[in-house]
Motif scaffolding. Structure first.
Motif, PDB file in Angstrom:
ATOM      1  N   ARG A  39       3.366  -0.256  -4.318  1.00 28.31           N
ATOM      2  CA  ARG A  39       1.984  -0.516  -4.761  1.00 28.31           C
ATOM      3  C   ARG A  39       1.899  -0.635  -6.275  1.00 28.31           C
ATOM      4  O   ARG A  39       1.083  -1.404  -6.790  1.00 28.31           O
ATOM      5  CB  ARG A  39       1.045   0.580  -4.255  1.00 28.31           C
ATOM      6  CG  ARG A  39       1.177   1.919  -4.925  1.00 28.31           C
ATOM      7  CD  ARG A  39      -0.061   2.784  -4.670  1.00 28.31           C
ATOM      8  NE  ARG A  39      -0.152   3.135  -3.274  1.00 28.31           N
ATOM      9  CZ  ARG A  39       0.276   4.303  -2.770  1.00 28.31           C
ATOM     10  NH1 ARG A  39       0.828   5.202  -3.570  1.00 28.31           N
ATOM     11  NH2 ARG A  39       0.137   4.577  -1.502  1.00 28.31           N
TER      12      ARG A  39
ATOM     13  N   TYR B  51      -6.461  -3.483  -5.747  1.00 29.18           N
ATOM     14  CA  TYR B  51      -6.615  -2.125  -6.256  1.00 29.18           C
ATOM     15  C   TYR B  51      -7.388  -1.209  -5.306  1.00 29.18           C
ATOM     16  O   TYR B  51      -7.419   0.002  -5.532  1.00 29.18           O
ATOM     17  CB  TYR B  51      -7.282  -2.167  -7.628  1.00 29.18           C
ATOM     18  CG  TYR B  51      -6.385  -2.788  -8.670  1.00 29.18           C
ATOM     19  CD1 TYR B  51      -5.371  -2.050  -9.267  1.00 29.18           C
ATOM     20  CD2 TYR B  51      -6.523  -4.119  -9.043  1.00 29.18           C
ATOM     21  CE1 TYR B  51      -4.524  -2.620 -10.213  1.00 29.18           C
ATOM     22  CE2 TYR B  51      -5.684  -4.699  -9.982  1.00 29.18           C
ATOM     23  CZ  TYR B  51      -4.685  -3.942 -10.562  1.00 29.18           C
ATOM     24  OH  TYR B  51      -3.839  -4.510 -11.482  1.00 29.18           O
ATOM     25  N   ILE B  52      -8.008  -1.761  -4.274  1.00 26.20           N
ATOM     26  CA  ILE B  52      -8.633  -0.936  -3.225  1.00 26.20           C
ATOM     27  C   ILE B  52      -7.846  -1.206  -1.946  1.00 26.20           C
ATOM     28  O   ILE B  52      -8.102  -2.186  -1.232  1.00 26.20           O
ATOM     29  CB  ILE B  52     -10.127  -1.282  -3.037  1.00 26.20           C
ATOM     30  CG1 ILE B  52     -10.874  -1.129  -4.365  1.00 26.20           C
ATOM     31  CG2 ILE B  52     -10.751  -0.391  -1.967  1.00 26.20           C
ATOM     32  CD1 ILE B  52     -12.336  -1.552  -4.307  1.00 26.20           C
ATOM     33  N   SER B  53      -6.876  -0.383  -1.655  1.00 21.92           N
ATOM     34  CA  SER B  53      -5.985  -0.626  -0.518  1.00 21.92           C
ATOM     35  C   SER B  53      -6.667  -0.238   0.799  1.00 21.92           C
ATOM     36  O   SER B  53      -7.678   0.478   0.810  1.00 21.92           O
ATOM     37  CB  SER B  53      -4.687   0.162  -0.683  1.00 21.92           C
ATOM     38  OG  SER B  53      -4.931   1.541  -0.543  1.00 21.92           O
ATOM     39  N   ASN B  54      -6.097  -0.727   1.904  1.00 22.34           N
ATOM     40  CA  ASN B  54      -6.657  -0.413   3.220  1.00 22.34           C
ATOM     41  C   ASN B  54      -6.477   1.061   3.570  1.00 22.34           C
ATOM     42  O   ASN B  54      -7.215   1.609   4.394  1.00 22.34           O
ATOM     43  CB  ASN B  54      -6.017  -1.295   4.290  1.00 22.34           C
ATOM     44  CG  ASN B  54      -4.510  -1.086   4.369  1.00 22.34           C
ATOM     45  OD1 ASN B  54      -3.891  -0.575   3.430  1.00 22.34           O
ATOM     46  ND2 ASN B  54      -3.913  -1.505   5.476  1.00 22.34           N
ATOM     47  N   ARG B  55      -5.497   1.722   2.958  1.00 21.14           N
ATOM     48  CA  ARG B  55      -5.296   3.145   3.215  1.00 21.14           C
ATOM     49  C   ARG B  55      -6.334   3.998   2.489  1.00 21.14           C
ATOM     50  O   ARG B  55      -6.672   5.096   2.947  1.00 21.14           O
ATOM     51  CB  ARG B  55      -3.894   3.562   2.766  1.00 21.14           C
ATOM     52  CG  ARG B  55      -2.777   2.932   3.594  1.00 21.14           C
ATOM     53  CD  ARG B  55      -1.417   3.224   2.991  1.00 21.14           C
ATOM     54  NE  ARG B  55      -0.367   2.610   3.786  1.00 21.14           N
ATOM     55  CZ  ARG B  55       0.311   3.235   4.733  1.00 21.14           C
ATOM     56  NH1 ARG B  55       0.039   4.495   5.006  1.00 21.14           N
ATOM     57  NH2 ARG B  55       1.263   2.617   5.417  1.00 21.14           N
ATOM     58  N   GLU B  56      -6.847   3.510   1.373  1.00 23.70           N
ATOM     59  CA  GLU B  56      -7.816   4.270   0.583  1.00 23.70           C
ATOM     60  C   GLU B  56      -9.242   4.062   1.095  1.00 23.70           C
ATOM     61  O   GLU B  56     -10.018   5.017   1.184  1.00 23.70           O
ATOM     62  CB  GLU B  56      -7.722   3.851  -0.887  1.00 23.70           C
ATOM     63  CG  GLU B  56      -6.388   4.191  -1.537  1.00 23.70           C
ATOM     64  CD  GLU B  56      -6.214   3.546  -2.893  1.00 23.70           C
ATOM     65  OE1 GLU B  56      -5.278   3.927  -3.608  1.00 23.70           O
ATOM     66  OE2 GLU B  56      -7.008   2.641  -3.230  1.00 23.70           O
ATOM     67  N   ASN B  57      -9.599   2.823   1.400  1.00 22.52           N
ATOM     68  CA  ASN B  57     -10.961   2.534   1.879  1.00 22.52           C
ATOM     69  C   ASN B  57     -10.906   1.251   2.700  1.00 22.52           C
ATOM     70  O   ASN B  57     -11.126   0.152   2.170  1.00 22.52           O
ATOM     71  CB  ASN B  57     -11.913   2.388   0.689  1.00 22.52           C
ATOM     72  CG  ASN B  57     -13.369   2.425   1.101  1.00 22.52           C
ATOM     73  OD1 ASN B  57     -13.737   1.957   2.171  1.00 22.52           O
ATOM     74  ND2 ASN B  57     -14.207   2.987   0.240  1.00 22.52           N
ATOM     75  N   TYR B  58     -10.637   1.381   3.989  1.00 27.27           N
ATOM     76  CA  TYR B  58     -10.434   0.200   4.826  1.00 27.27           C
ATOM     77  C   TYR B  58     -11.684  -0.688   4.930  1.00 27.27           C
ATOM     78  O   TYR B  58     -11.562  -1.922   4.824  1.00 27.27           O
ATOM     79  CB  TYR B  58      -9.967   0.617   6.224  1.00 27.27           C
ATOM     80  CG  TYR B  58      -9.730  -0.571   7.130  1.00 27.27           C
ATOM     81  CD1 TYR B  58      -8.552  -1.311   7.040  1.00 27.27           C
ATOM     82  CD2 TYR B  58     -10.701  -0.983   8.056  1.00 27.27           C
ATOM     83  CE1 TYR B  58      -8.338  -2.412   7.847  1.00 27.27           C
ATOM     84  CE2 TYR B  58     -10.496  -2.088   8.856  1.00 27.27           C
ATOM     85  CZ  TYR B  58      -9.314  -2.800   8.752  1.00 27.27           C
ATOM     86  OH  TYR B  58      -9.101  -3.898   9.537  1.00 27.27           O
TER      87      TYR B  58
ATOM     88  N   HIS C  67     -12.010  -2.655   1.716  1.00 26.00           N
ATOM     89  CA  HIS C  67     -10.847  -3.538   1.613  1.00 26.00           C
ATOM     90  C   HIS C  67     -11.017  -4.758   2.527  1.00 26.00           C
ATOM     91  O   HIS C  67     -10.724  -5.893   2.120  1.00 26.00           O
ATOM     92  CB  HIS C  67      -9.585  -2.759   1.987  1.00 26.00           C
ATOM     93  CG  HIS C  67      -8.334  -3.587   1.974  1.00 26.00           C
ATOM     94  ND1 HIS C  67      -7.574  -3.793   0.831  1.00 26.00           N
ATOM     95  CD2 HIS C  67      -7.710  -4.300   2.966  1.00 26.00           C
ATOM     96  CE1 HIS C  67      -6.543  -4.563   1.117  1.00 26.00           C
ATOM     97  NE2 HIS C  67      -6.598  -4.886   2.403  1.00 26.00           N
TER      98      HIS C  67
ATOM     99  N   GLY D 181       0.798  -1.222   0.000  1.00 27.68           N
ATOM    100  CA  GLY D 181       0.000   0.000   0.000  1.00 27.68           C
ATOM    101  C   GLY D 181       0.827   1.266   0.000  1.00 27.68           C
ATOM    102  O   GLY D 181       0.284   2.369  -0.042  1.00 27.68           O
TER     103      GLY D 181
END
Length: 347
Positions: free
Chosen positions: A147, A213-220, A223, A142
Protein backbone atom coordinates in the motif's frame (compact mmCIF):
# COMPACT_ATOMS: atom_id res chain seq x y z
CA UNK A 1 6.06 63.38 -40.15
CA UNK A 2 7.74 65.31 -37.30
CA UNK A 3 9.97 68.30 -38.14
CA UNK A 4 12.82 69.25 -35.85
CA UNK A 5 13.79 72.82 -35.15
CA UNK A 6 16.92 74.07 -36.81
CA UNK A 7 20.32 73.16 -35.27
CA UNK A 8 18.69 70.43 -33.15
CA UNK A 9 20.71 67.37 -32.18
CA UNK A 10 19.36 63.83 -32.53
CA UNK A 11 21.07 61.01 -30.67
CA UNK A 12 20.68 57.43 -31.93
CA UNK A 13 19.87 55.41 -28.80
CA UNK A 14 20.29 51.63 -29.17
CA UNK A 15 21.63 50.25 -25.94
CA UNK A 16 20.90 52.76 -23.21
CA UNK A 17 17.28 51.64 -22.72
CA UNK A 18 18.03 48.22 -21.26
CA UNK A 19 15.88 46.75 -18.53
CA UNK A 20 18.15 45.33 -15.86
CA UNK A 21 17.22 42.89 -13.08
CA UNK A 22 16.64 44.03 -9.53
CA UNK A 23 19.64 43.88 -7.24
CA UNK A 24 19.92 40.54 -5.46
CA UNK A 25 17.56 38.70 -7.82
CA UNK A 26 20.31 36.28 -8.88
CA UNK A 27 19.52 36.99 -12.54
CA UNK A 28 22.28 37.36 -15.10
CA UNK A 29 22.89 40.81 -16.63
CA UNK A 30 21.98 40.92 -20.29
CA UNK A 31 24.14 43.43 -22.19
CA UNK A 32 24.64 44.15 -25.84
CA UNK A 33 26.42 46.80 -27.84
CA UNK A 34 25.02 48.64 -30.82
CA UNK A 35 26.62 46.36 -33.39
CA UNK A 36 25.36 43.19 -31.74
CA UNK A 37 21.85 44.53 -31.44
CA UNK A 38 21.71 45.44 -35.12
CA UNK A 39 23.04 42.02 -36.12
CA UNK A 40 20.59 40.34 -33.76
CA UNK A 41 17.63 42.22 -35.12
CA UNK A 42 18.58 41.31 -38.64
CA UNK A 43 18.91 37.60 -37.87
CA UNK A 44 16.01 37.13 -35.42
CA UNK A 45 12.75 38.62 -36.49
CA UNK A 46 10.98 37.23 -33.39
CA UNK A 47 13.04 39.54 -31.15
CA UNK A 48 14.10 36.78 -28.72
CA UNK A 49 17.65 36.61 -27.37
CA UNK A 50 19.21 33.54 -25.71
CA UNK A 51 22.35 33.71 -23.60
CA UNK A 52 25.19 31.31 -24.47
CA UNK A 53 24.55 29.36 -21.24
CA UNK A 54 20.93 28.82 -22.29
CA UNK A 55 19.67 29.95 -18.87
CA UNK A 56 18.55 33.44 -19.88
CA UNK A 57 16.15 34.54 -22.58
CA UNK A 58 14.92 38.02 -23.35
CA UNK A 59 12.34 39.72 -25.49
CA UNK A 60 13.44 42.78 -27.44
CA UNK A 61 11.15 45.58 -28.42
CA UNK A 62 12.52 47.95 -31.05
CA UNK A 63 11.02 51.29 -31.98
CA UNK A 64 12.33 53.10 -35.05
CA UNK A 65 11.35 56.69 -35.83
CA UNK A 66 12.38 58.65 -38.94
CA UNK A 67 12.76 62.37 -38.36
CA UNK A 68 13.27 65.07 -40.99
CA UNK A 69 15.06 68.31 -40.17
CA UNK A 70 14.35 71.65 -41.84
CA UNK A 71 17.35 71.27 -44.15
CA UNK A 72 15.84 68.06 -45.60
CA UNK A 73 18.16 65.50 -43.97
CA UNK A 74 16.59 62.35 -42.49
CA UNK A 75 17.69 60.99 -39.12
CA UNK A 76 16.64 57.64 -37.68
CA UNK A 77 16.06 57.22 -33.96
CA UNK A 78 16.04 53.61 -32.75
CA UNK A 79 15.23 52.52 -29.22
CA UNK A 80 15.63 48.89 -28.16
CA UNK A 81 14.32 47.55 -24.86
CA UNK A 82 15.49 44.25 -23.39
CA UNK A 83 13.21 42.41 -20.93
CA UNK A 84 15.29 39.57 -19.45
CA UNK A 85 13.71 36.32 -18.24
CA UNK A 86 15.66 33.62 -16.41
CA UNK A 87 14.91 29.93 -17.01
CA UNK A 88 14.74 28.16 -13.64
CA UNK A 89 13.64 24.76 -14.99
CA UNK A 90 13.62 23.22 -18.45
CA UNK A 91 12.45 19.66 -19.11
CA UNK A 92 11.06 17.52 -21.89
CA UNK A 93 7.28 17.33 -21.57
CA UNK A 94 7.43 14.00 -23.42
CA UNK A 95 9.66 12.46 -20.73
CA UNK A 96 7.49 13.81 -17.91
CA UNK A 97 4.40 12.22 -19.47
CA UNK A 98 6.14 8.87 -20.02
CA UNK A 99 7.30 8.65 -16.41
CA UNK A 100 3.95 9.86 -15.07
CA UNK A 101 1.99 7.28 -17.09
CA UNK A 102 4.30 4.29 -16.60
CA UNK A 103 4.96 4.74 -12.87
CA UNK A 104 1.57 3.36 -11.65
CA UNK A 105 1.68 0.56 -14.24
CA UNK A 106 5.10 -0.65 -13.05
CA UNK A 107 4.07 -0.27 -9.40
CA UNK A 108 0.83 -2.19 -9.98
CA UNK A 109 2.75 -5.07 -11.55
CA UNK A 110 5.22 -5.09 -8.63
CA UNK A 111 2.40 -5.12 -6.07
CA UNK A 112 0.64 -7.96 -7.91
CA UNK A 113 3.71 -10.21 -8.05
CA UNK A 114 4.87 -9.53 -4.50
CA UNK A 115 1.37 -10.01 -3.02
CA UNK A 116 0.90 -13.35 -4.80
CA UNK A 117 4.31 -14.58 -3.66
CA UNK A 118 4.33 -13.40 -0.04
CA UNK A 119 0.66 -12.78 0.94
CA UNK A 120 -1.35 -15.22 -1.16
CA UNK A 121 -4.00 -16.12 1.44
CA UNK A 122 -4.46 -12.56 2.65
CA UNK A 123 -5.15 -11.02 -0.77
CA UNK A 124 -7.59 -13.81 -1.78
CA UNK A 125 -9.80 -13.40 1.27
CA UNK A 126 -13.43 -12.44 0.38
CA UNK A 127 -16.76 -12.50 2.18
CA UNK A 128 -17.85 -15.54 0.12
CA UNK A 129 -14.76 -17.61 1.00
CA UNK A 130 -14.81 -19.41 -2.34
CA UNK A 131 -11.97 -20.48 -4.64
CA UNK A 132 -10.23 -17.64 -6.51
CA UNK A 133 -6.87 -17.25 -8.22
CA UNK A 134 -6.71 -13.54 -9.15
CA UNK A 135 -6.77 -10.91 -6.38
CA UNK A 136 -8.35 -7.51 -6.99
CA UNK A 137 -6.41 -4.27 -7.28
CA UNK A 138 -7.86 -3.12 -3.96
CA UNK A 139 -6.59 -6.32 -2.33
CA UNK A 140 -2.99 -6.14 -3.55
CA UNK A 141 -2.71 -2.41 -2.87
CA UNK A 142 -4.44 -2.62 0.51
CA UNK A 143 -1.89 -4.83 2.26
CA UNK A 144 1.41 -3.76 3.73
CA UNK A 145 3.99 -2.84 2.48
CA UNK A 146 2.45 -2.72 -1.03
CA UNK A 147 0.00 0.00 0.00
CA UNK A 148 2.86 2.40 0.71
CA UNK A 149 4.52 1.86 -2.66
CA UNK A 150 1.17 2.19 -4.45
CA UNK A 151 0.20 5.39 -2.65
CA UNK A 152 3.63 6.90 -3.25
CA UNK A 153 3.48 6.12 -6.98
CA UNK A 154 -0.03 7.58 -7.28
CA UNK A 155 1.15 10.73 -5.51
CA UNK A 156 3.89 11.19 -8.11
CA UNK A 157 1.42 10.27 -10.85
CA UNK A 158 -1.26 12.77 -9.82
CA UNK A 159 1.21 15.67 -9.62
CA UNK A 160 1.55 16.17 -13.40
CA UNK A 161 -2.00 15.02 -14.17
CA UNK A 162 -3.74 18.24 -13.10
CA UNK A 163 -1.47 20.54 -15.16
CA UNK A 164 -1.84 18.16 -18.11
CA UNK A 165 -5.64 18.45 -17.88
CA UNK A 166 -5.38 22.24 -18.31
CA UNK A 167 -2.74 21.87 -21.04
CA UNK A 168 -5.20 19.76 -23.00
CA UNK A 169 -7.90 22.39 -22.48
CA UNK A 170 -5.65 25.13 -23.88
CA UNK A 171 -4.55 22.87 -26.73
CA UNK A 172 -8.13 22.15 -27.77
CA UNK A 173 -9.06 25.84 -27.47
CA UNK A 174 -6.19 26.72 -29.80
CA UNK A 175 -7.82 24.55 -32.49
CA UNK A 176 -11.13 26.39 -32.33
CA UNK A 177 -9.89 29.08 -34.70
CA UNK A 178 -9.59 26.51 -37.51
CA UNK A 179 -13.01 25.10 -36.65
CA UNK A 180 -14.53 28.60 -36.73
CA UNK A 181 -13.43 29.00 -40.34
CA UNK A 182 -14.59 25.52 -41.34
CA UNK A 183 -17.79 25.02 -39.31
CA UNK A 184 -18.65 28.07 -37.16
CA UNK A 185 -21.96 26.56 -36.03
CA UNK A 186 -20.06 23.84 -34.13
CA UNK A 187 -17.90 26.21 -32.08
CA UNK A 188 -20.36 26.72 -29.13
CA UNK A 189 -20.98 22.99 -28.60
CA UNK A 190 -17.26 22.29 -29.01
CA UNK A 191 -16.44 24.90 -26.38
CA UNK A 192 -18.84 23.20 -23.97
CA UNK A 193 -17.31 19.83 -24.79
CA UNK A 194 -13.82 21.14 -23.98
CA UNK A 195 -15.04 22.40 -20.60
CA UNK A 196 -16.80 19.08 -19.94
CA UNK A 197 -13.61 17.15 -20.71
CA UNK A 198 -11.67 19.31 -18.26
CA UNK A 199 -14.27 18.75 -15.50
CA UNK A 200 -14.44 14.99 -16.10
CA UNK A 201 -10.67 14.74 -16.16
CA UNK A 202 -10.34 16.61 -12.86
CA UNK A 203 -13.03 14.47 -11.17
CA UNK A 204 -11.32 11.33 -12.47
CA UNK A 205 -7.99 12.50 -11.01
CA UNK A 206 -9.55 13.33 -7.63
CA UNK A 207 -11.43 9.99 -7.59
CA UNK A 208 -8.22 8.12 -8.33
CA UNK A 209 -6.65 9.79 -5.32
CA UNK A 210 -9.68 8.97 -3.17
CA UNK A 211 -9.87 5.31 -4.16
CA UNK A 212 -6.11 5.01 -3.52
CA UNK A 213 -5.94 6.59 -0.08
CA UNK A 214 -9.29 5.24 1.21
CA UNK A 215 -8.86 1.48 0.90
CA UNK A 216 -11.67 -1.08 0.97
CA UNK A 217 -10.30 -2.44 4.25
CA UNK A 218 -10.55 0.96 5.95
CA UNK A 219 -13.96 2.10 4.66
CA UNK A 220 -15.57 -0.16 2.08
CA UNK A 221 -18.79 1.87 1.42
CA UNK A 222 -16.86 5.07 0.70
CA UNK A 223 -14.23 3.18 -1.31
CA UNK A 224 -16.96 1.57 -3.44
CA UNK A 225 -18.70 4.88 -4.19
CA UNK A 226 -15.45 6.61 -5.14
CA UNK A 227 -14.54 3.69 -7.40
CA UNK A 228 -17.91 3.95 -9.19
CA UNK A 229 -17.36 7.70 -9.64
CA UNK A 230 -13.91 7.02 -11.08
CA UNK A 231 -15.28 4.45 -13.54
CA UNK A 232 -18.11 6.69 -14.78
CA UNK A 233 -15.92 9.79 -15.18
CA UNK A 234 -13.14 7.80 -16.83
CA UNK A 235 -15.43 6.31 -19.49
CA UNK A 236 -17.24 9.62 -20.08
CA UNK A 237 -13.90 11.41 -20.40
CA UNK A 238 -12.72 8.87 -22.99
CA UNK A 239 -15.93 9.17 -25.01
CA UNK A 240 -15.96 12.98 -24.88
CA UNK A 241 -12.30 13.14 -25.96
CA UNK A 242 -12.93 10.87 -28.94
CA UNK A 243 -15.99 12.90 -29.95
CA UNK A 244 -14.05 16.16 -29.64
CA UNK A 245 -11.24 14.85 -31.85
CA UNK A 246 -13.78 13.85 -34.49
CA UNK A 247 -15.18 17.40 -34.50
CA UNK A 248 -11.81 19.16 -34.53
CA UNK A 249 -10.22 16.76 -37.04
CA UNK A 250 -12.99 15.67 -39.37
CA UNK A 251 -10.38 15.05 -42.07
CA UNK A 252 -7.73 12.83 -40.46
CA UNK A 253 -5.63 13.01 -43.61
CA UNK A 254 -4.49 16.48 -42.54
CA UNK A 255 -3.08 15.18 -39.25
CA UNK A 256 0.52 14.07 -38.72
CA UNK A 257 1.02 10.29 -38.30
CA UNK A 258 1.58 10.62 -34.53
CA UNK A 259 -1.82 12.22 -33.93
CA UNK A 260 -3.60 9.74 -36.19
CA UNK A 261 -2.00 6.99 -34.10
CA UNK A 262 -3.17 8.72 -30.93
CA UNK A 263 -6.80 8.92 -32.10
CA UNK A 264 -6.76 5.30 -33.30
CA UNK A 265 -5.51 3.97 -29.96
CA UNK A 266 -7.91 6.16 -27.99
CA UNK A 267 -10.80 4.48 -29.81
CA UNK A 268 -9.36 0.98 -29.31
CA UNK A 269 -8.74 1.53 -25.60
CA UNK A 270 -12.21 3.01 -25.10
CA UNK A 271 -13.79 -0.06 -26.74
CA UNK A 272 -11.71 -2.35 -24.52
CA UNK A 273 -12.78 -0.36 -21.44
CA UNK A 274 -16.48 -0.58 -22.33
CA UNK A 275 -16.36 -4.35 -22.93
CA UNK A 276 -14.34 -4.91 -19.76
CA UNK A 277 -16.78 -2.79 -17.74
CA UNK A 278 -19.66 -4.98 -18.90
CA UNK A 279 -17.72 -8.11 -17.90
CA UNK A 280 -16.77 -6.54 -14.56
CA UNK A 281 -20.40 -5.77 -13.71
CA UNK A 282 -21.59 -9.27 -14.65
CA UNK A 283 -19.02 -11.09 -12.54
CA UNK A 284 -19.34 -8.63 -9.66
CA UNK A 285 -23.04 -9.50 -9.48
CA UNK A 286 -22.23 -13.23 -9.60
CA UNK A 287 -19.72 -12.82 -6.78
CA UNK A 288 -21.76 -10.42 -4.64
CA UNK A 289 -25.14 -12.14 -4.85
CA UNK A 290 -24.38 -15.77 -5.77
CA UNK A 291 -20.79 -16.36 -4.54
CA UNK A 292 -19.83 -18.37 -7.63
CA UNK A 293 -16.40 -19.95 -7.75
CA UNK A 294 -13.92 -17.89 -9.78
CA UNK A 295 -16.44 -15.05 -10.16
CA UNK A 296 -14.26 -12.71 -8.14
CA UNK A 297 -11.19 -13.72 -10.17
CA UNK A 298 -12.96 -12.77 -13.40
CA UNK A 299 -14.09 -9.51 -11.77
CA UNK A 300 -10.46 -8.80 -10.79
CA UNK A 301 -9.23 -9.71 -14.28
CA UNK A 302 -11.55 -7.17 -15.93
CA UNK A 303 -10.58 -4.63 -13.26
CA UNK A 304 -6.93 -4.97 -14.31
CA UNK A 305 -7.84 -4.62 -17.98
CA UNK A 306 -9.79 -1.42 -17.25
CA UNK A 307 -6.94 0.00 -15.16
CA UNK A 308 -4.31 -0.74 -17.81
CA UNK A 309 -6.55 0.60 -20.61
CA UNK A 310 -7.07 3.81 -18.61
CA UNK A 311 -3.31 4.24 -18.09
CA UNK A 312 -2.58 3.62 -21.77
CA UNK A 313 -5.36 6.03 -22.82
CA UNK A 314 -3.61 8.81 -20.93
CA UNK A 315 -0.26 7.54 -22.25
CA UNK A 316 -1.38 8.59 -25.77
CA UNK A 317 -0.36 12.12 -24.73
CA UNK A 318 3.12 11.23 -26.04
CA UNK A 319 1.62 11.34 -29.56
CA UNK A 320 -0.45 14.47 -28.93
CA UNK A 321 2.56 16.45 -27.63
CA UNK A 322 5.65 14.77 -29.12
CA UNK A 323 8.09 17.70 -28.98
CA UNK A 324 6.83 20.09 -26.30
CA UNK A 325 8.87 21.23 -23.29
CA UNK A 326 8.04 22.47 -19.83
CA UNK A 327 9.57 25.74 -18.61
CA UNK A 328 9.64 27.53 -15.28
CA UNK A 329 10.70 31.12 -15.94
CA UNK A 330 11.57 34.00 -13.63
CA UNK A 331 10.28 37.32 -14.89
CA UNK A 332 7.29 39.60 -14.98
CA UNK A 333 4.01 38.15 -16.14
CA UNK A 334 3.60 40.86 -18.77
CA UNK A 335 6.93 40.05 -20.42
CA UNK A 336 6.23 36.31 -20.38
CA UNK A 337 2.79 36.74 -21.94
CA UNK A 338 4.17 39.07 -24.62
CA UNK A 339 6.95 36.63 -25.46
CA UNK A 340 4.92 33.43 -25.71
CA UNK A 341 1.59 34.95 -26.77
CA UNK A 342 2.43 37.71 -29.22
CA UNK A 343 -0.48 39.84 -30.44
CA UNK A 344 -2.16 38.57 -33.58
CA UNK A 345 -1.49 40.40 -36.79
CA UNK A 346 -4.44 42.24 -38.21
CA UNK A 347 -5.48 41.38 -41.74
Amino acid sequence: MDVLPENSTVVRDVTENITKPTTGSNMLDLTADSQNVELFNEKNEMGVYCSPEGSLIAKTTSTTTKLTTTDGSITTLTSTTFSPLKIQYFASFHQICVVSALLPLVTLLSCFVSALVFQYDEVHETHCRVYNIVPSISAITGVSPQRYFWRLSIAFHLGPRLPIAFIYKNYYRSLLEQLERRAPHQVPITNLLITLILILNCIEIISLGGVTYISNRENYPIHEKIFITFMICSLCHMLATIKLNEILHDDHGELPPSQRESIKWKKILFAISILSTIGLLIFFAKHRFYCHDMAFSWFAFFEYVIAVANMLFHFTIIWDFPSQHMLIIQGSRTNIEQMFNPPKKRD
